[in-house]
Write a protein that holds these residues in place. Structure first.
Motif, PDB file in Angstrom:
ATOM      1  N   ALA A 205      26.094  28.325 -14.589  1.00 57.71           N
ATOM      2  CA  ALA A 205      26.052  27.696 -15.909  1.00 57.71           C
ATOM      3  C   ALA A 205      24.770  28.105 -16.608  1.00 57.71           C
ATOM      4  O   ALA A 205      23.703  28.171 -15.987  1.00 57.71           O
ATOM      5  CB  ALA A 205      26.116  26.175 -15.782  1.00 57.71           C
ATOM      6  N   ILE A 206      24.890  28.402 -17.916  1.00 55.67           N
ATOM      7  CA  ILE A 206      23.727  28.760 -18.738  1.00 55.67           C
ATOM      8  C   ILE A 206      23.619  27.705 -19.832  1.00 55.67           C
ATOM      9  O   ILE A 206      24.531  27.543 -20.646  1.00 55.67           O
ATOM     10  CB  ILE A 206      23.888  30.142 -19.398  1.00 55.67           C
ATOM     11  N   ILE A 207      22.498  26.990 -19.844  1.00 53.88           N
ATOM     12  CA  ILE A 207      22.311  25.913 -20.819  1.00 53.88           C
ATOM     13  C   ILE A 207      21.081  26.218 -21.662  1.00 53.88           C
ATOM     14  O   ILE A 207      19.978  26.415 -21.145  1.00 53.88           O
ATOM     15  CB  ILE A 207      22.137  24.545 -20.127  1.00 53.88           C
ATOM     16  N   GLY A 208      21.277  26.280 -22.978  1.00 57.14           N
ATOM     17  CA  GLY A 208      20.171  26.521 -23.897  1.00 57.14           C
ATOM     18  C   GLY A 208      20.141  25.461 -24.973  1.00 57.14           C
ATOM     19  O   GLY A 208      20.769  24.414 -24.864  1.00 57.14           O
ATOM     20  N   ALA A 320      28.790  36.754 -10.385  1.00 61.11           N
ATOM     21  CA  ALA A 320      29.380  35.451 -10.690  1.00 61.11           C
ATOM     22  C   ALA A 320      30.875  35.595 -10.939  1.00 61.11           C
ATOM     23  O   ALA A 320      31.341  36.611 -11.456  1.00 61.11           O
ATOM     24  CB  ALA A 320      28.702  34.850 -11.921  1.00 61.11           C
ATOM     25  N   LYS A 321      31.633  34.569 -10.565  1.00 63.10           N
ATOM     26  CA  LYS A 321      33.082  34.567 -10.797  1.00 63.10           C
ATOM     27  C   LYS A 321      33.478  33.596 -11.924  1.00 63.10           C
ATOM     28  O   LYS A 321      34.544  33.747 -12.514  1.00 63.10           O
ATOM     29  CB  LYS A 321      33.817  34.199  -9.504  1.00 63.10           C
ATOM     30  N   THR A 322      32.627  32.601 -12.179  1.00 63.87           N
ATOM     31  CA  THR A 322      32.835  31.689 -13.309  1.00 63.87           C
ATOM     32  C   THR A 322      31.491  31.490 -13.996  1.00 63.87           C
ATOM     33  O   THR A 322      30.491  31.212 -13.325  1.00 63.87           O
ATOM     34  CB  THR A 322      33.367  30.318 -12.858  1.00 63.87           C
ATOM     35  N   VAL A 323      31.465  31.661 -15.324  1.00 63.64           N
ATOM     36  CA  VAL A 323      30.232  31.440 -16.091  1.00 63.64           C
ATOM     37  C   VAL A 323      30.558  30.562 -17.303  1.00 63.64           C
ATOM     38  O   VAL A 323      31.497  30.848 -18.044  1.00 63.64           O
ATOM     39  CB  VAL A 323      29.599  32.763 -16.590  1.00 63.64           C
ATOM     40  N   VAL A 324      29.788  29.503 -17.475  1.00 63.85           N
ATOM     41  CA  VAL A 324      29.881  28.666 -18.674  1.00 63.85           C
ATOM     42  C   VAL A 324      28.558  28.761 -19.404  1.00 63.85           C
ATOM     43  O   VAL A 324      27.488  28.597 -18.802  1.00 63.85           O
ATOM     44  CB  VAL A 324      30.168  27.194 -18.315  1.00 63.85           C
ATOM     45  N   TRP A 325      28.621  29.041 -20.710  1.00 66.62           N
ATOM     46  CA  TRP A 325      27.397  29.182 -21.515  1.00 66.62           C
ATOM     47  C   TRP A 325      27.450  28.216 -22.694  1.00 66.62           C
ATOM     48  O   TRP A 325      28.382  28.240 -23.477  1.00 66.62           O
ATOM     49  CB  TRP A 325      27.276  30.618 -22.020  1.00 66.62           C
ATOM     50  N   ASN A 326      26.405  27.382 -22.804  1.00 69.53           N
ATOM     51  CA  ASN A 326      26.300  26.487 -23.947  1.00 69.53           C
ATOM     52  C   ASN A 326      24.855  26.439 -24.420  1.00 69.53           C
ATOM     53  O   ASN A 326      23.984  25.913 -23.734  1.00 69.53           O
ATOM     54  CB  ASN A 326      26.782  25.081 -23.587  1.00 69.53           C
ATOM     55  N   GLY A 327      24.597  27.016 -25.585  1.00 69.23           N
ATOM     56  CA  GLY A 327      23.270  26.947 -26.187  1.00 69.23           C
ATOM     57  C   GLY A 327      22.512  28.257 -26.123  1.00 69.23           C
ATOM     58  O   GLY A 327      22.509  28.936 -25.095  1.00 69.23           O
ATOM     59  N   PRO A 328      21.857  28.644 -27.234  1.00 61.31           N
ATOM     60  CA  PRO A 328      21.133  29.914 -27.299  1.00 61.31           C
ATOM     61  C   PRO A 328      19.846  29.912 -26.480  1.00 61.31           C
ATOM     62  O   PRO A 328      19.311  28.864 -26.123  1.00 61.31           O
ATOM     63  CB  PRO A 328      20.834  30.054 -28.795  1.00 61.31           C
ATOM     64  N   GLY A 340      16.941  37.721 -26.546  1.00 61.28           N
ATOM     65  CA  GLY A 340      17.339  37.045 -25.309  1.00 61.28           C
ATOM     66  C   GLY A 340      18.761  36.536 -25.365  1.00 61.28           C
ATOM     67  O   GLY A 340      19.548  36.740 -24.433  1.00 61.28           O
ATOM     68  N   THR A 341      19.106  35.898 -26.467  1.00 59.62           N
ATOM     69  CA  THR A 341      20.459  35.363 -26.626  1.00 59.62           C
ATOM     70  C   THR A 341      21.490  36.488 -26.634  1.00 59.62           C
ATOM     71  O   THR A 341      22.534  36.404 -25.976  1.00 59.62           O
ATOM     72  CB  THR A 341      20.556  34.548 -27.936  1.00 59.62           C
ATOM     73  N   LEU A 342      21.185  37.553 -27.370  1.00 60.59           N
ATOM     74  CA  LEU A 342      22.124  38.670 -27.458  1.00 60.59           C
ATOM     75  C   LEU A 342      22.262  39.401 -26.123  1.00 60.59           C
ATOM     76  O   LEU A 342      23.353  39.857 -25.771  1.00 60.59           O
ATOM     77  CB  LEU A 342      21.691  39.632 -28.564  1.00 60.59           C
ATOM     78  N   ALA A 343      21.178  39.469 -25.368  1.00 53.32           N
ATOM     79  CA  ALA A 343      21.242  40.107 -24.046  1.00 53.32           C
ATOM     80  C   ALA A 343      22.155  39.321 -23.107  1.00 53.32           C
ATOM     81  O   ALA A 343      22.901  39.913 -22.318  1.00 53.32           O
ATOM     82  CB  ALA A 343      19.840  40.222 -23.437  1.00 53.32           C
ATOM     83  N   GLY A 362      31.214  26.494 -27.371  1.00 54.41           N
ATOM     84  CA  GLY A 362      31.113  26.003 -28.748  1.00 54.41           C
ATOM     85  C   GLY A 362      29.712  26.055 -29.332  1.00 54.41           C
ATOM     86  O   GLY A 362      28.737  26.452 -28.686  1.00 54.41           O
ATOM     87  N   GLY A 363      29.609  25.654 -30.610  1.00 55.10           N
ATOM     88  CA  GLY A 363      28.323  25.526 -31.286  1.00 55.10           C
ATOM     89  C   GLY A 363      27.616  26.849 -31.511  1.00 55.10           C
ATOM     90  O   GLY A 363      28.218  27.871 -31.835  1.00 55.10           O
ATOM     91  N   ASP A 364      26.280  26.832 -31.319  1.00 53.58           N
ATOM     92  CA  ASP A 364      25.451  28.000 -31.590  1.00 53.58           C
ATOM     93  C   ASP A 364      25.800  29.181 -30.681  1.00 53.58           C
ATOM     94  O   ASP A 364      25.634  30.339 -31.068  1.00 53.58           O
ATOM     95  CB  ASP A 364      23.967  27.654 -31.430  1.00 53.58           C
ATOM     96  N   SER A 365      26.241  28.904 -29.467  1.00 53.27           N
ATOM     97  CA  SER A 365      26.620  29.994 -28.559  1.00 53.27           C
ATOM     98  C   SER A 365      27.782  30.791 -29.140  1.00 53.27           C
ATOM     99  O   SER A 365      27.827  32.016 -29.044  1.00 53.27           O
ATOM    100  CB  SER A 365      27.021  29.447 -27.187  1.00 53.27           C
ATOM    101  N   THR A 366      28.726  30.073 -29.746  1.00 49.17           N
ATOM    102  CA  THR A 366      29.861  30.736 -30.384  1.00 49.17           C
ATOM    103  C   THR A 366      29.382  31.625 -31.518  1.00 49.17           C
ATOM    104  O   THR A 366      29.818  32.774 -31.657  1.00 49.17           O
ATOM    105  CB  THR A 366      30.865  29.698 -30.912  1.00 49.17           C
ATOM    106  N   ALA A 367      28.480  31.087 -32.339  1.00 46.91           N
ATOM    107  CA  ALA A 367      27.923  31.870 -33.444  1.00 46.91           C
ATOM    108  C   ALA A 367      27.227  33.126 -32.918  1.00 46.91           C
ATOM    109  O   ALA A 367      27.325  34.206 -33.508  1.00 46.91           O
ATOM    110  CB  ALA A 367      26.952  31.020 -34.255  1.00 46.91           C
ATOM    111  N   ALA A 368      26.542  32.988 -31.782  1.00 47.56           N
ATOM    112  CA  ALA A 368      25.811  34.124 -31.214  1.00 47.56           C
ATOM    113  C   ALA A 368      26.755  35.228 -30.749  1.00 47.56           C
ATOM    114  O   ALA A 368      26.527  36.410 -31.037  1.00 47.56           O
ATOM    115  CB  ALA A 368      24.939  33.650 -30.049  1.00 47.56           C
TER     116      ALA A 368
END
Length: 406
Positions: A205-208, A320-328, A340-343, A362-368
């Motif tokens: 999980a990636i939380i920003g 990784a086999k499952t990744v969840v990303w929320n937040g830049p 960093g976000t784009l990488a 969702g949110g900013d991650s989607t925008a990114a």
């Protein structure tokens, strides 16, 4: 979670009530309101088209913005949304400027197989004769029962409101024999629900984002479920302060430092924090900046993760086999602090190509990922901001709970 879906219903000749999420931005063009971004309308098209192809009579409804007074209503009408939907479907869409009453009932009863109707913004029910009553937002039982009476079956395709118990989702569901998920809702349950309940491992999980306080419950829930939890963005500086590092003028929450210390102690190697930062002397794209390893100089603030953090995070994501990303990972709205976000977005494309399931919450991650142009190369981009967050927190979402089990 085996939920009833739209394909499980007999639709021919039926008045199909469909809760959609058409809460879209509007713009004024030559004195008329038009849809500024139709992504949410496009996302609902598969479910709508399926209902029409099966001979159903689609009765669509959605909220749009927040109605706090009678003055808010004219600018938040569903009429321009109905016009845009008609363009996208290539067929007429009947718009009824009412949320209840004879005009709405007669229009629905006149529908023929394969026809579509949209009625007015459900949140018009929150203000009646100038009085704030929140009949929709507080799930007035009479309103839910009335809307349920307008159709034969109910399909909920609005994940964006699944975390709310409103008359237009939970209220209707309480008054019909069966509620089914549309394709969009079904996909959210499959991907987000699957990641939370039964992920293929390793699960990262990636939380920003800016604040620990906004995401603390998610971090705590994911530390229990994930193999690794990467933390970036503004909240990382609260963790840096907890480790005794100097953070200059970086954003941080002083009252959350002790909590961050506890999380670091409890999580051990499961929690992965940045090892460097791009620090700047002001919150501006043209600021003087440098890469800080460890302490950040006085007068400077961290605005992005640094190159060593990018490489560290990539190494964690590898395999990784499952990744969840929320937040830049930083202030990605400014080009000089978006690297960093784009990488991370680019790395998610790589792990997806290597067979991982990648979910952007969702949110900013989607925008990114849209800014990077890789949204279509990832497994799933969630359509719900608040709903995605609460799902990742492990909460029961009323809109999903109200969908019938198979």
């Amino acid at each position: 979670m085996a939920k009833l879906t739209v394909e499980d219903l007999e639709l021919k000749g039926k008045k199909v009530l469909m809760r959609v999420d058409f809460n879209v931005p509007l713009k004024e063009v030559d004195g008329q309101q038009e849809v500024a971004n139709d992504n949410r309308i496009v996302a609902a098209l598969p479910s709508i088209k399926y209902v029409l192809s099966q001979g159903g009579r689609a009765v669509l409804f959605s909220h749009l913005g927040r109605i706090k007074s009678e003055d808010d209503k004219p600018a938040l009408s569903m009429k321009p949304v109905a016009q845009r939907l008609a363009d996208l479907l290539g067929q007429p869409v009947t718009f009824v400027p009412a949320i209840e009453g004879p005009e709405l009932e007669d229009s629905i009863n006149k529908l023929e197989d394969g026809q579509v109707l949209i009625f007015e913004n459900t949140r018009y029910a929150d203000v009646v004769d100038g009085e704030v009553v929140k009949r929709e937002s507080k799930n007035d039982p009479d309103l839910g029962a009335y809307w349920a009476s307008l159709g034969d079956v109910f399909v909920n395709d609005a994940f964006g409101t699944a975390h709310r118990s409103h008359a237009s989702n939970a209220g209707i569901a309480a008054n019909v024999a069966q509620t089914a998920a549309g394709y969009l809702m079904e996909k959210e349950i499959k991907f987000l629900g699957g990641a939370v309940e039964n992920p293929e491992r390793p699960f990262v999980a990636i939380i920003g984002g800016a604040k620990v306080s906004d995401k603390i419950t998610i971090i705590q829930n994911l530390l229990e479920k994930a193999d690794k939890v990467i933390v970036g963005g503004g909240m990382a500086y609260t963790f840096a302060a907890a480790k005794g590092e100097k953070i200059g003028n970086s954003l941080y929450e002083e009252d959350k430092v002790e909590l961050a210390k506890q999380l670091i102690a409890d999580a051990g190697e499961k929690l992965v924090l940045p090892v460097d930062a791009v620090a700047a002397d002001k919150f501006a794209n043209d600021a003087d900046s440098y890469v800080a390893e460890g302490d950040i100089k006085d007068g400077y603030m961290g605005l992005d993760i640094g190159p060593k953090s990018v490489e560290l995070f990539k190494s964690v994501l590898a395999g990784a086999k499952t990744v969840v990303w929320n937040g830049p990972m930083g202030v990605f709205e400014m080009d000089n602090f978006a690297k960093g976000t784009l990488a991370i977005g680019e790395e998610l494309v790589n792990v997806t190509e290597n067979g991982a399931t990648t979910i952007v919450g969702g949110g900013d991650s989607t925008a990114a990922v849209q800014q990077l142009g890789v949204a279509d190369k990832l497994s799933h981009i969630s359509t719900g901001g608040g709903a995605s967050l609460e799902y990742l927190e492990g909460k029961t979402l009323p809109g999903i709970a109200a969908i019938s089990e198979k």
